[in-house]
Write a protein that holds these residues in place. Structure first.
Motif, PDB file in Angstrom:
ATOM      1  N   VAL A 182     -24.628  39.148  15.294  1.00 48.55           N
ATOM      2  CA  VAL A 182     -23.895  39.017  14.030  1.00 48.55           C
ATOM      3  C   VAL A 182     -22.643  38.169  14.198  1.00 48.55           C
ATOM      4  CG1 VAL A 182     -22.698  40.272  12.205  1.00 48.55           C
ATOM      5  CG2 VAL A 182     -24.809  41.198  13.169  1.00 48.55           C
ATOM      6  N   THR A 183     -21.941  38.334  15.301  1.00 48.72           N
ATOM      7  CA  THR A 183     -20.720  37.548  15.535  1.00 48.72           C
ATOM      8  C   THR A 183     -21.048  36.059  15.618  1.00 48.72           C
ATOM      9  OG1 THR A 183     -19.718  39.396  16.739  1.00 48.72           O
ATOM     10  CG2 THR A 183     -18.747  37.204  17.054  1.00 48.72           C
ATOM     11  N   ASP A 224     -21.961  34.854  12.076  1.00 50.03           N
ATOM     12  CA  ASP A 224     -20.781  34.673  11.222  1.00 50.03           C
ATOM     13  C   ASP A 224     -20.056  33.372  11.546  1.00 50.03           C
ATOM     14  OD1 ASP A 224     -21.246  37.005   9.893  1.00 50.03           O
ATOM     15  OD2 ASP A 224     -19.844  38.208  11.080  1.00 50.03           O
ATOM     16  N   LYS A 259     -33.542  44.342  11.466  1.00 50.92           N
ATOM     17  CA  LYS A 259     -33.201  44.844  12.804  1.00 50.92           C
ATOM     18  C   LYS A 259     -34.232  45.865  13.265  1.00 50.92           C
ATOM     19  CE  LYS A 259     -29.354  46.635  15.526  1.00 50.92           C
ATOM     20  NZ  LYS A 259     -27.929  47.069  15.515  1.00 50.92           N
ATOM     21  N   TRP A 289     -29.846  38.334   6.708  1.00 50.94           N
ATOM     22  CA  TRP A 289     -30.023  38.487   8.150  1.00 50.94           C
ATOM     23  C   TRP A 289     -29.312  39.733   8.688  1.00 50.94           C
ATOM     24  CZ3 TRP A 289     -30.841  33.911  11.908  1.00 50.94           C
ATOM     25  CH2 TRP A 289     -31.828  33.061  11.402  1.00 50.94           C
ATOM     26  N   ARG A 290     -28.485  40.350   7.868  1.00 58.43           N
ATOM     27  CA  ARG A 290     -27.824  41.591   8.275  1.00 58.43           C
ATOM     28  C   ARG A 290     -28.604  42.834   7.834  1.00 58.43           C
ATOM     29  NH1 ARG A 290     -23.504  38.261   7.155  1.00 58.43           N
ATOM     30  NH2 ARG A 290     -21.803  38.256   8.700  1.00 58.43           N
TER      31      ARG A 290
END
Length: 333
Positions: A162-163, A166, A154, A148-149
């Motif tokens: 992202v935060t 996580d 994107k 997903w990163r």
């Protein structure tokens, strides 16, 4: 044309094969020593080659037929074949009367025995089987965070926080660690997936009223794409199990009596990581099923998902077998 030896067809490892096929309204047969599918164009028949040595699995959809000779060649090359409905779902097969995951596996027993022996060495012990299920879930969570990163997601419009991701994944790992039984893991799996759906909806702006429908019951594009894409992951899961010589009934998470349970377990390693984001991206773009399927296959190939499945299952089998041996030796002492 000279015949190709069966041994030559297996020079490409399953984990390195690039192709998954979904076919409909065609005939699969052997023509000139090659496996091909034939479509009709007016009074003409068009023949298209299937590179079976570089193929993991084939889904045969609406209006398809396959010859005995073609099945023989596919079996030689170690290609799994599944019969399904239109659009890739639901999946049918002749070896189990079920509409979930059942595949026509190549009838070859010349596969590794070490992983099956390691698997059954811990599988009948509830505590060790739970430990294997926890390991599987942790690999799944780790993979999800990595995929997903990806910059490609994107750039395609999947703008995940992202935060927030996580925090969600870290919380899930803690809950996996604290699980006392399989039902706790299944509950956490469902909770995490529901949260991921909400995150995906926010990432692409799909709308606030999305609800994951039961298989085949959803009418919106995202639900249809999720059903369709998940069966691609099931194909890879079945391939990974076959390559390692593991029967589908030896599940560690999805129930000891559920048909095809281990395929579900293994497919979960990549379903949320690869299929889920693409389902929402394609739904927002208005892709048709062919384009969605192509994007999913590209994602699964790019991320070397089958490699990851095989390596993960091997690692769990070997690690659990090592722990079982160490425990037995300690008990003897």
């Amino acid at each position: 044309m000279d015949d190709i030896a069966a041994s030559d067809l297996k020079t490409i490892l399953h984990s390195k094969r690039a192709n998954i096929y979904y076919l409909e309204h065609c005939r699969v047969l052997v023509n000139g020593g090659r496996v091909e599918y034939v479509t009709d164009a007016g009074k003409r028949s068009l023949y298209w080659n299937i590179p079976i040595a570089n193929t993991t699995s084939i889904l045969l959809g609406t209006g398809t037929s396959i010859t005995q000779a073609a099945m023989r060649e596919l079996a030689k090359a170690g290609v799994l074949v599944g019969f399904c409905g239109g659009g890739g779902t639901p999946l049918f097969s002749a070896n189990e009367v079920d509409v979930e995951v059942a595949w026509l596996s190549p009838q070859s027993e010349y596969r590794p025995t070490e992983y099956l022996q390691a698997w059954v060495g811990f599988w009948f012990d509830d505590t060790r089987r739970l430990a294997a299920a926890k390991a599987l879930q942790k690999f799944r969570i780790q993979r999800l965070g990595e995929e997903w990163r990806q910059a490609a997601l994107k750039e395609a419009g999947f703008n995940v926080n992202v935060t927030r991701l996580d925090g969600l994944l870290a919380q899930s790992v803690r809950r996996v660690d604290m699980a006392d039984e399989t039902v706790d893991l299944l509950t956490e799996e469902a909770r995490l997936t529901k949260a991921l759906f909400k995150m995906a909806v926010d990432a692409v702006g799909y709308g606030e009223d999305f609800t994951r429908a039961k298989r085949g019951a959803g009418t919106d594009p995202a639900n249809r794409f999720l059903d369709h894409g998940n069966y691609l992951a099931y194909g890879l899961g079945a391939t990974a199990c076959w390559v390692l010589g593991l029967p589908h009934g030896l599940a560690v998470l999805h129930g000891k009596t559920r048909r095809g349970g281990l395929v579900f377990d293994v497919a979960d390693l990549v379903k949320d990581a690869c299929i889920l984001p693409q389902a929402f991206l394609s739904a927002m773009r208005g892709d048709d099923e062919q384009q969605f399927r192509r994007n999913c296959i590209e994602s699964l190939t790019r991320s070397e998902s089958l490699d990851f499945m095989i390596d993960t299952v091997k690692e769990i089998a070997v690690t659990m077998a090592r722990q079982t041996t160490a425990s037995d030796q300690k008990g003897d002492a």
